[in-house]
Scaffold this motif. Structure first.
Motif, PDB file in Angstrom:
ATOM      1  N   VAL A 141       9.117   7.301 -10.638  1.00 21.43           N
ATOM      2  CA  VAL A 141       9.311   6.769  -9.370  1.00 21.43           C
ATOM      3  C   VAL A 141       8.994   5.115  -9.258  1.00 21.43           C
ATOM      4  O   VAL A 141       8.483   4.741 -10.084  1.00 21.43           O
ATOM      5  N   SER A 142       9.603   4.683  -8.232  1.00 21.93           N
ATOM      6  CA  SER A 142       9.306   3.095  -8.389  1.00 21.93           C
ATOM      7  C   SER A 142       8.094   2.771  -7.975  1.00 21.93           C
ATOM      8  O   SER A 142       7.579   1.597  -8.286  1.00 21.93           O
ATOM      9  N   ASN A 143       7.497   3.540  -7.018  1.00 21.67           N
ATOM     10  CA  ASN A 143       6.049   3.221  -6.596  1.00 21.67           C
ATOM     11  C   ASN A 143       5.137   4.379  -6.587  1.00 21.67           C
ATOM     12  O   ASN A 143       5.636   5.563  -6.779  1.00 21.67           O
ATOM     13  N   PRO A 144       3.847   4.062  -6.781  1.00 19.65           N
ATOM     14  CA  PRO A 144       3.030   5.258  -6.952  1.00 19.65           C
ATOM     15  C   PRO A 144       2.910   6.367  -5.943  1.00 19.65           C
ATOM     16  O   PRO A 144       3.294   6.262  -4.903  1.00 19.65           O
ATOM     17  N   VAL A 145       2.688   7.500  -6.462  1.00 15.50           N
ATOM     18  CA  VAL A 145       2.876   8.810  -5.461  1.00 15.50           C
ATOM     19  C   VAL A 145       1.480   9.284  -5.731  1.00 15.50           C
ATOM     20  O   VAL A 145       0.663   9.034  -6.429  1.00 15.50           O
TER      21      VAL A 145
ATOM     22  N   ILE B 260     -12.263   4.256   0.993  1.00 12.01           N
ATOM     23  CA  ILE B 260     -10.722   4.257   0.905  1.00 12.01           C
ATOM     24  C   ILE B 260     -10.109   3.737  -0.174  1.00 12.01           C
ATOM     25  O   ILE B 260     -10.398   2.836  -0.526  1.00 12.01           O
ATOM     26  N   TYR B 261      -9.292   4.488  -0.899  1.00 11.14           N
ATOM     27  CA  TYR B 261      -8.943   3.972  -2.255  1.00 11.14           C
ATOM     28  C   TYR B 261      -7.245   3.754  -1.994  1.00 11.14           C
ATOM     29  O   TYR B 261      -6.746   4.739  -1.601  1.00 11.14           O
ATOM     30  N   VAL B 262      -6.820   2.684  -2.394  1.00 12.58           N
ATOM     31  CA  VAL B 262      -5.214   2.181  -2.130  1.00 12.58           C
ATOM     32  C   VAL B 262      -4.853   1.959  -3.526  1.00 12.58           C
ATOM     33  O   VAL B 262      -5.347   0.958  -4.148  1.00 12.58           O
ATOM     34  N   ALA B 263      -3.574   2.487  -3.709  1.00 14.15           N
ATOM     35  CA  ALA B 263      -2.803   2.015  -4.849  1.00 14.15           C
ATOM     36  C   ALA B 263      -1.318   1.537  -4.366  1.00 14.15           C
ATOM     37  O   ALA B 263      -0.825   2.054  -3.425  1.00 14.15           O
TER      38      ALA B 263
ATOM     39  N   ALA C  31       0.938  -1.180  -0.031  1.00  8.76           N
ATOM     40  CA  ALA C  31      -0.106  -0.008  -0.058  1.00  8.76           C
ATOM     41  C   ALA C  31       0.900   1.165  -0.065  1.00  8.76           C
ATOM     42  O   ALA C  31       1.661   1.550   1.006  1.00  8.76           O
ATOM     43  N   ASP C  32       0.731   2.029  -0.951  1.00  9.73           N
ATOM     44  CA  ASP C  32       1.804   3.240  -1.195  1.00  9.73           C
ATOM     45  C   ASP C  32       1.132   4.621  -1.162  1.00  9.73           C
ATOM     46  O   ASP C  32       1.597   5.392  -0.542  1.00  9.73           O
TER      47      ASP C  32
END
Length: 455
Positions: free
Chosen positions: A370-374, A286-289, A276-277
């Protein structure tokens, strides 16, 4: 003489009440809690500053500020009163006006007689009009009372600071261990007990509402700290945490906790959701990416739904999660084509929508990869992503670029005013701590707001 202003000013000075809270219909007893002694002291101050005699018997008939004004008029006090309620807008200035009136306020407050003379007289002596002085004083009267005009940030050394958007002062709120992880949102500060900057072994979180002073903490239940694994026994810890409007979302391996600020705790085991980022909220959902998934659940962690899922060999990754006004979108970097790469934008139903100008076309590399979503931060006319700010309509970078060495982090936005605030690394290589303000409605050049004092 403006009798209404004089009466309000005396009450504000002697009783510590903001002038912006005082109206003609404000009742001394019911609204301000005045007793007979307070009324006697008010009469003494009025006699001293307005040069009028007020009997105790007359004071008994004065119940509101308007009554006091009418009484003084009957006593022959000349009244050049204007409609001060129209003159003093409740924080409705644009920022150009605020700069002007803030300067007037500083000059009036810096006068040697400030505190002993009426600031209206001081301002007119300095050459300002009555209207300008009233407007400047209204900034002083409202700056502490408008909660949405104060933002909080955590600086890199653990300093928690507040930014007053009226006078643009950055003040120290508290100090944390510089190695702990801390986040602030909705005026709520959440931090862990890490002493080395790593989450491994962290089992406790602490929170504080910086507006109300409410505090709390959460520790992983002892009977849940260890988990059996086919390979080894794993000592569980808090991997990630996110500040929500009504609580804290905590991830510990495959366990998710919702810790409400009221003390209630909900736990949900979500196998396969091991990452979870970025988190966003909308309508009690709640929205999780993560890098390969976007999913949603209710605020009580029920009704988990996968919105988007990619396999590692599909060459598609989640680039960012965005809350734009009342809508939520996710952005995908698509490298599945042999010679081309594209950005795709989707809403929370998985439907593709038109891409933003700065994330459209044919690319060889991700913008500010970036390596993970922002998180993409949005205002009415601009969007901020990692290390640049873009014009919404044209996609033109108004500050920074994909190769820019400065990064905006821990940022917040005032949507309708096109204001973005945050910590910016390596902007001017300043040693002084502070916050960077982008007032995009006026200029693209940022303003550095230094931390005024550590006291």
């Amino acid at each position: 003489m403006d009798i209404l202003y004089e009466v309000k000013y005396i009450i504000a000075e002697t009783k510590g009440v903001k002038m912006s809270q005082l109206m003609e219909n404000t009742a001394f007893a019911d609204d301000l809690g005045f007793d007979s002694i307070d009324m006697f002291e008010l009469a003494m101050e009025l006699e001293k500053k307005i040069d009028v005699n007020i009997s105790v018997a007359d004071m008994e008939s004065i119940r509101t500020i308007g009554d006091a004004v009418k009484y003084l008029e009957r006593q022959g006090v000349p009244n050049d009163s204007r409609d001060t309620e129209d003159i003093q807008p409740e924080g409705s200035f644009n920022l150009d006006d605020q700069d002007k009136y803030r300067e007037i306020l500083q000059k009036v407050m810096g006068h040697k007689d400030f505190g002993t003379r009426n600031p209206l007289d001081i301002g007119m002596e300095l050459g300002y009009t009555q209207d300008e002085i009233f407007r400047a004083l209204s900034i002083q009267g409202t700056e502490d009372s408008v909660q949405e005009q104060k933002e909080y940030f955590v600086l890199h050394n653990g300093y928690v600071v507040s930014v007053n958007l009226i006078n643009r002062k950055v003040s120290l709120v508290k100090k944390l261990n510089e190695n702990c992880e801390a986040k602030i949102k909705y005026g709520i500060l959440v931090w862990n007990d890490s002493e080395d900057g790593f989450s491994l072994g962290v089992k406790s979180l602490f929170w504080e509402n910086l507006n109300t002073g409410e505090k709390g903490e959460f520790t992983l239940p002892k009977d849940q700290e260890k988990q059996e694994s086919p390979w080894l026994r794993i000592d569980k810890s808090i991997d990630r945490f996110f500040v929500l409007e009504d609580g804290i979302l905590i991830k510990s391996n495959c366990d998710f906790y919702k810790v409400y600020y009221t003390g209630k705790v909900i736990k949900k085991k979500l196998d396969y959701f091991y990452s979870a980022d970025v988190v966003a909220e909308k309508n009690h959902k709640i929205y999780v990416a993560s890098r390969l998934r976007v999913w949603s659940m209710n605020s009580d962690l029920n009704n988990v739904e996968i919105i988007c899922k990619y396999d590692s060999d599909e060459n598609k990754t989640i680039l960012a999660l965005e809350k734009d006004g009342n809508d939520i979108f996710y952005h995908v970097f698509d490298e599945s084509s042999l010679w081309h790469s594209y950005y795709r934008k989707y809403n929370t139903t998985g439907e593709r929508v038109p891409e933003d100008p700065f994330l459209s076309g044919d690319f060889t590399d991700a913008v500010g990869y970036v390596s993970n979503p922002v998180e993409i931060l949005s205002t009415k006319n601009y969007k901020a992503y990692s290390n640049a700010i873009y014009k919404r309509t044209s996609g033109k970078a108004v500050w920074g670029s994909s190769e820019n060495i400065s990064f905006i982090y821990q940022a917040s936005a005032i949507y309708d005013k096109d204001i973005i605030l945050g910590c910016v690394s390596r902007l001017w290589d300043k040693n002084q701590l502070g916050i960077t303000l982008f007032d995009l409605s006026k200029r693209n050049t940022p303003v550095f707001l230094p931390l005024e004092s550590e006291a």
